[in-house]
Scaffold this active site. Structure first.
Site: not given
Ligand code: AMP
Ligand code: ZN
Length: 142
Positions: A100, A102
């Protein structure tokens, strides 16, 4: 779809998300724990753990959506810029194993820092090491 993947479950509609863009291959939705208003995640609908696991055309589609959303996101929250980045791999801080991107809006005096600030000590590389690394990358990128 990976059954125990939270982002696959969002794609499948099993978990709610605040979606801001969707097409056949890509989904973009607000981060549930935003670092700034408008913080958006852009994902391939298909489950791929890392950036490099995506087929080239899907990676291009994901980046195209990120690029397309930057201006609308910045406008929506009156941002002055944005940080556009992937945490790629657990060691790099990737917590959700479904790749994903950001898009995090940035503001003057928001207390945030540039991507450079996430790294520790800088390596001291001599010319031979740089040549070796560059040669390996070039060969494998063909
Ligand atoms: P990363 O550290 O790059 O894997 O980022 C994962 C991101 O996913 C974090 O910023 C979380 O806040 C976000 N996240 C986790 N679960 C959800 C969810 N159900 N819906 C939206 N964002 C999420
Ligand atoms: Zn997944």
């Amino acid at each position: 779809m990976s059954e125990d993947c939270i982002f696959c479950r969002i794609v499948a509609g099993e978990i709610p998300s605040r979606t801001v863009y969707e097409d056949d291959d890509v989904l973009a939705f607000f981060d549930a724990n935003p670092l700034a208003p408008g913080h958006t995640l852009v994902i391939p609908k298909a489950h791929h753990e890392h950036v490099q696991d995506m087929p080239n055309d899907l990676a291009a589609d994901v980046f195209a959506v990120m690029q397309r959303l930057v201006d609308p996101i910045e406008t929506a929250v009156d941002a002055d810029g944005s940080t556009v980045a992937f945490n790629n791999g657990e060691v790099a801080g990737q917590e959700v194993p479904h790749t994903h991107g950001h898009v995090v809006p940035r503001f003057e005096d928001d207390g945030g820092r540039p991507i450079h600030s996430i790294f520790g000590d800088r390596p001291d590389l001599d010319d031979d090491e740089l040549d070796d690394i560059a040669a390996t990358i070039s060969e494998r990128a063909e």
